[in-house]
Design a protein around this motif. Structure first.
Motif, PDB file in Angstrom:
ATOM      1  N   UNK A 149     -21.909  20.909   7.791  1.00 36.99           N
ATOM      2  CA  UNK A 149     -22.246  19.754   6.952  1.00 36.99           C
ATOM      3  C   UNK A 149     -22.003  20.025   5.473  1.00 36.99           C
ATOM      4  N   UNK A 150     -21.646  21.246   5.135  1.00 37.63           N
ATOM      5  CA  UNK A 150     -21.427  21.627   3.740  1.00 37.63           C
ATOM      6  C   UNK A 150     -20.083  21.101   3.244  1.00 37.63           C
ATOM      7  N   UNK A 151     -19.973  21.028   1.926  1.00 37.69           N
ATOM      8  CA  UNK A 151     -18.703  20.747   1.263  1.00 37.69           C
ATOM      9  C   UNK A 151     -18.281  22.045   0.585  1.00 37.69           C
ATOM     10  N   UNK A 152     -17.010  22.373   0.694  1.00 42.79           N
ATOM     11  CA  UNK A 152     -16.495  23.638   0.193  1.00 42.79           C
ATOM     12  C   UNK A 152     -15.589  23.405  -1.003  1.00 42.79           C
ATOM     13  N   UNK A 185     -24.044  29.017   9.311  1.00 40.43           N
ATOM     14  CA  UNK A 185     -24.791  28.828   8.068  1.00 40.43           C
ATOM     15  C   UNK A 185     -24.031  29.440   6.899  1.00 40.43           C
ATOM     16  N   UNK A 186     -24.171  28.816   5.727  1.00 44.74           N
ATOM     17  CA  UNK A 186     -23.601  29.348   4.491  1.00 44.74           C
ATOM     18  C   UNK A 186     -24.633  29.203   3.385  1.00 44.74           C
ATOM     19  N   UNK A 187     -24.549  30.079   2.385  1.00 38.15           N
ATOM     20  CA  UNK A 187     -25.411  29.931   1.215  1.00 38.15           C
ATOM     21  C   UNK A 187     -24.991  28.700   0.443  1.00 38.15           C
ATOM     22  N   UNK A 188     -25.978  28.010  -0.089  1.00 41.91           N
ATOM     23  CA  UNK A 188     -25.729  26.884  -0.986  1.00 41.91           C
ATOM     24  C   UNK A 188     -25.504  27.460  -2.380  1.00 41.91           C
ATOM     25  N   UNK A 189     -24.329  27.275  -2.935  1.00 40.16           N
ATOM     26  CA  UNK A 189     -23.985  27.831  -4.247  1.00 40.16           C
ATOM     27  C   UNK A 189     -25.009  27.440  -5.313  1.00 40.16           C
ATOM     28  N   UNK A 230     -21.637  15.502  -3.744  1.00 40.97           N
ATOM     29  CA  UNK A 230     -21.898  15.235  -5.158  1.00 40.97           C
ATOM     30  C   UNK A 230     -22.042  16.518  -5.955  1.00 40.97           C
ATOM     31  N   UNK A 231     -22.790  17.462  -5.416  1.00 37.35           N
ATOM     32  CA  UNK A 231     -22.973  18.754  -6.091  1.00 37.35           C
ATOM     33  C   UNK A 231     -21.636  19.489  -6.200  1.00 37.35           C
ATOM     34  N   UNK A 232     -20.847  19.428  -5.143  1.00 33.24           N
ATOM     35  CA  UNK A 232     -19.537  20.091  -5.155  1.00 33.24           C
ATOM     36  C   UNK A 232     -18.614  19.441  -6.181  1.00 33.24           C
ATOM     37  N   UNK A 233     -18.633  18.124  -6.257  1.00 31.60           N
ATOM     38  CA  UNK A 233     -17.779  17.417  -7.229  1.00 31.60           C
ATOM     39  C   UNK A 233     -18.179  17.737  -8.666  1.00 31.60           C
ATOM     40  N   UNK A 234     -19.486  17.876  -8.893  1.00 32.46           N
ATOM     41  CA  UNK A 234     -19.966  18.198 -10.235  1.00 32.46           C
ATOM     42  C   UNK A 234     -19.425  19.558 -10.688  1.00 32.46           C
ATOM     43  N   UNK A 258     -14.152  30.918  -2.626  1.00 28.57           N
ATOM     44  CA  UNK A 258     -14.721  29.891  -1.757  1.00 28.57           C
ATOM     45  C   UNK A 258     -16.233  29.817  -1.938  1.00 28.57           C
ATOM     46  N   UNK A 259     -16.723  28.621  -2.248  1.00 31.50           N
ATOM     47  CA  UNK A 259     -18.153  28.370  -2.406  1.00 31.50           C
ATOM     48  C   UNK A 259     -18.532  27.147  -1.581  1.00 31.50           C
ATOM     49  N   UNK A 260     -19.782  27.128  -1.092  1.00 36.16           N
ATOM     50  CA  UNK A 260     -20.272  26.019  -0.275  1.00 36.16           C
ATOM     51  C   UNK A 260     -21.385  25.280  -1.021  1.00 36.16           C
TER      52      UNK A 260
END
Length: 144
Positions: A95-98, A80-84, A119-123, A112-114
């Motif tokens: 399943x996260x994008x980093x 598990x990782x926190x959702x930025x 789409x959220x990561x690209x934004x 490093x952020x997850x």
């Protein structure tokens, strides 16, 4: 009969106790399993749960990834990782994008952020720059 009930209750406890359920992180009081720093950042913390039900918490995804170099990954049930974008909310690390962006500091300096969605990561990448990775790609970057 009484022995059978006790056996059944014991088995039920063991099955539920080893189900691999994550625990709620205690920000500000809980220490990182890898670097021992207090976990305070709700945008970068991480956790894994073993198949035996033990949880290990980290102040940053990079600490969890570094810890993976020292264990057998097959013993882990859930990463598990926190959702930025949703501080304090955990998501399935696989399943996260980093995003690694020099404009977004993380606790251990890997930037490093997850994110829960690509789409959220690209934004955020558009705003802050950096490079996107999948779970497999980020593990490779950490030589796992």
């Amino acid at each position: 009969m009484k022995k059978n009930i006790i056996t059944l209750l014991t088995l039920t406890y063991l099955i539920w106790g080893c189900s691999g359920t994550p625990k709620v992180l205690e920000y500000g009081t809980e220490g990182c399993h890898y670097c021992k720093m207090t976990i305070v950042d709700k945008q970068h913390a991480a956790q894994y749960v073993t198949k035996k039900g033990r949880t290990y918490s980290f102040d940053a995804a990079e600490c969890m990834l570094n810890q993976l170099k020292e264990i057998n990954e097959e013993t882990v049930n859930l990463f598990l990782v926190n959702d930025y974008n949703d501080p304090g909310s955990m998501l399935d690390a696989s399943k996260a994008t980093y995003l690694i962006s020099k404009n977004i500091p993380s606790p251990m300096g890997e930037y490093l952020s997850a994110f829960g969605t690509i789409g959220a990561a690209r934004e955020i990448q558009t705003e802050q720059g950096g490079e996107l990775f999948t779970w497999t790609e980020i593990k490779n970057r950490f030589d796992l």
